[in-house]
Design a protein around this motif. Sequence first.
Motif, mmCIF file in Angstrom:
data_model
loop_
_atom_site.group_PDB
_atom_site.id
_atom_site.type_symbol
_atom_site.label_atom_id
_atom_site.label_comp_id
_atom_site.label_asym_id
_atom_site.label_seq_id
_atom_site.Cartn_x
_atom_site.Cartn_y
_atom_site.Cartn_z
ATOM 1 N N LYS A 50 29.874 34.490 44.419
ATOM 2 C CA LYS A 50 29.594 33.290 43.735
ATOM 3 C C LYS A 50 30.364 33.006 42.715
ATOM 4 C CE LYS A 50 24.496 33.789 44.089
ATOM 5 N NZ LYS A 50 23.212 34.260 43.507
ATOM 6 N N ILE A 51 31.264 33.875 41.982
ATOM 7 C CA ILE A 51 32.113 33.764 40.998
ATOM 8 C C ILE A 51 33.274 33.123 41.609
ATOM 9 C CG2 ILE A 51 33.748 34.966 39.643
ATOM 10 C CD1 ILE A 51 31.536 36.769 38.721
ATOM 11 N N LEU A 100 49.553 37.872 40.104
ATOM 12 C CA LEU A 100 50.023 36.421 40.383
ATOM 13 C C LEU A 100 49.006 35.671 41.060
ATOM 14 C CD1 LEU A 100 53.646 37.179 41.576
ATOM 15 C CD2 LEU A 100 52.921 36.042 39.224
ATOM 16 N N VAL A 101 48.249 36.038 42.137
ATOM 17 C CA VAL A 101 47.324 34.895 42.530
ATOM 18 C C VAL A 101 46.296 34.986 41.521
ATOM 19 C CG1 VAL A 101 45.414 34.852 44.328
ATOM 20 C CG2 VAL A 101 47.615 35.586 44.873
ATOM 21 N N PHE A 102 45.654 35.839 40.811
ATOM 22 C CA PHE A 102 44.478 35.845 39.910
ATOM 23 C C PHE A 102 44.968 34.886 38.760
ATOM 24 C CE2 PHE A 102 43.480 40.523 40.814
ATOM 25 C CZ PHE A 102 42.873 40.198 42.080
ATOM 26 N N THR A 103 46.164 34.969 38.194
ATOM 27 C CA THR A 103 46.737 34.364 37.103
ATOM 28 C C THR A 103 46.740 32.974 37.589
ATOM 29 O OG1 THR A 103 47.846 36.198 36.238
ATOM 30 C CG2 THR A 103 48.389 34.119 35.585
ATOM 31 N N LEU A 104 47.448 32.534 38.789
ATOM 32 C CA LEU A 104 47.446 31.017 39.099
ATOM 33 C C LEU A 104 45.835 30.612 39.240
ATOM 34 C CD1 LEU A 104 50.269 31.431 41.819
ATOM 35 C CD2 LEU A 104 50.193 30.262 39.669
ATOM 36 N N GLY A 105 45.130 31.388 39.698
ATOM 37 C CA GLY A 105 43.593 30.911 39.916
ATOM 38 C C GLY A 105 42.929 30.503 38.536
ATOM 39 N N MET A 106 43.339 31.402 37.553
ATOM 40 C CA MET A 106 42.771 31.260 36.248
ATOM 41 C C MET A 106 43.651 29.980 35.667
ATOM 42 S SD MET A 106 42.575 35.034 34.572
ATOM 43 C CE MET A 106 42.241 36.071 35.718
ATOM 44 N N GLY A 107 44.930 29.758 35.846
ATOM 45 C CA GLY A 107 45.634 28.793 35.278
ATOM 46 C C GLY A 107 44.877 27.403 35.934
ATOM 47 N N SER A 108 44.679 27.426 37.131
ATOM 48 C CA SER A 108 43.965 26.244 37.941
ATOM 49 C C SER A 108 42.556 26.013 37.114
ATOM 50 C CB SER A 108 43.922 26.574 39.395
ATOM 51 O OG SER A 108 42.939 25.599 40.069
ATOM 52 N N THR A 117 32.824 32.112 34.612
ATOM 53 C CA THR A 117 33.249 33.421 34.050
ATOM 54 C C THR A 117 34.484 33.933 34.796
ATOM 55 O OG1 THR A 117 31.928 34.416 35.784
ATOM 56 C CG2 THR A 117 30.894 33.815 33.301
ATOM 57 N N CYS A 118 35.166 34.853 34.477
ATOM 58 C CA CYS A 118 36.221 35.496 35.032
ATOM 59 C C CYS A 118 36.114 36.110 36.344
ATOM 60 C CB CYS A 118 37.240 36.199 34.059
ATOM 61 S SG CYS A 118 38.524 36.954 34.560
ATOM 62 N N GLY A 119 35.057 37.159 36.173
ATOM 63 C CA GLY A 119 34.781 37.875 37.447
ATOM 64 C C GLY A 119 35.869 39.231 37.375
ATOM 65 N N CYS A 120 36.565 39.225 36.308
ATOM 66 C CA CYS A 120 37.665 40.270 36.302
ATOM 67 C C CYS A 120 36.945 41.660 36.173
ATOM 68 C CB CYS A 120 38.398 40.137 35.107
ATOM 69 S SG CYS A 120 39.184 38.491 35.134
ATOM 70 N N PHE A 121 36.132 41.845 35.339
ATOM 71 C CA PHE A 121 35.352 43.409 34.995
ATOM 72 C C PHE A 121 34.015 43.350 35.280
ATOM 73 C CE2 PHE A 121 39.760 43.199 33.099
ATOM 74 C CZ PHE A 121 40.183 44.512 33.487
ATOM 75 N N SER A 122 33.296 42.297 35.604
ATOM 76 C CA SER A 122 31.859 42.104 35.812
ATOM 77 C C SER A 122 31.604 40.929 36.690
ATOM 78 C CB SER A 122 31.287 41.825 34.523
ATOM 79 O OG SER A 122 29.919 41.321 34.423
ATOM 80 N N GLY A 127 29.410 37.068 31.884
ATOM 81 C CA GLY A 127 30.518 37.723 31.747
ATOM 82 C C GLY A 127 31.622 37.190 30.770
ATOM 83 N N GLU A 128 32.703 37.480 30.885
ATOM 84 C CA GLU A 128 33.789 36.963 30.121
ATOM 85 C C GLU A 128 34.374 35.454 30.765
ATOM 86 O OE1 GLU A 128 38.625 38.599 29.264
ATOM 87 O OE2 GLU A 128 37.410 39.319 30.717
ATOM 88 N N ALA A 129 34.353 34.481 29.729
ATOM 89 C CA ALA A 129 34.854 33.211 30.338
ATOM 90 C C ALA A 129 36.419 33.061 30.630
ATOM 91 C CB ALA A 129 34.377 32.124 29.206
ATOM 92 N N ILE A 130 36.751 32.279 31.238
ATOM 93 C CA ILE A 130 38.402 32.502 31.609
ATOM 94 C C ILE A 130 38.958 31.661 30.311
ATOM 95 C CG2 ILE A 130 40.194 31.510 32.939
ATOM 96 C CD1 ILE A 130 38.430 31.711 35.228
ATOM 97 N N SER A 131 40.026 32.078 29.806
ATOM 98 C CA SER A 131 40.768 31.526 28.648
ATOM 99 C C SER A 131 42.259 31.857 28.765
ATOM 100 C CB SER A 131 40.099 32.209 27.359
ATOM 101 O OG SER A 131 40.381 33.393 27.133
#
Length: 166
Positions: A50-51, A100-108, A117-122, A127-131
């Motif tokens: 879902k994330i 790099l892929v994760f960073t580009l996705g977050m930048g997008s 939410t980020c989906g990084c650790f949860s 969870g943690e919102a993307i910032s």
Amino acid sequence: MKKVLDLLYAGPQGGNSWVRFASLIAGMFVGCLFILAAVPKILDPLSFAKIIFHYNVLPEFLVNLVAIYLPWLEFVCGVVIILIPRWRVATGLLIAGMLLVFTLGMGSVLARELDITCGCFSTSSAGEAISLINIVRNIGLLACVALVVWAHSGKRMQSAKPDSKE
């Protein structure tokens, strides 16, 4: 115990011991983070799917495949970069690619002003919102991985040279 530490160091022979030690710590740090990040996603692939879906960067037919396989790749890379010195360069490059892929996705996501939410650790929706902090963290992790790859690629190059004792 000394043999275990020598095996874990396994950096460039004759190299600076501080660089070897720093690369060992960096590899363990990144490896542990990748293992910790993978476990909740492995345990709850549906929530992770879902994330991924909310990022709106993958076609729908790939979302479930990525949700199932990506956490296992993260987990295995985390274990390998810690425990198998011979594969640190290759694993470091895989981890760098993922970061790099994760960073580009977050930048997008930030560019499109999505509130997800980020989906990084949860896998929790709370969870943690993307910032921008997520992107800065990934850049720091990329620096750690670069140190590991740089420190260990020297030995790989030495062992790849043909033997001149003929």
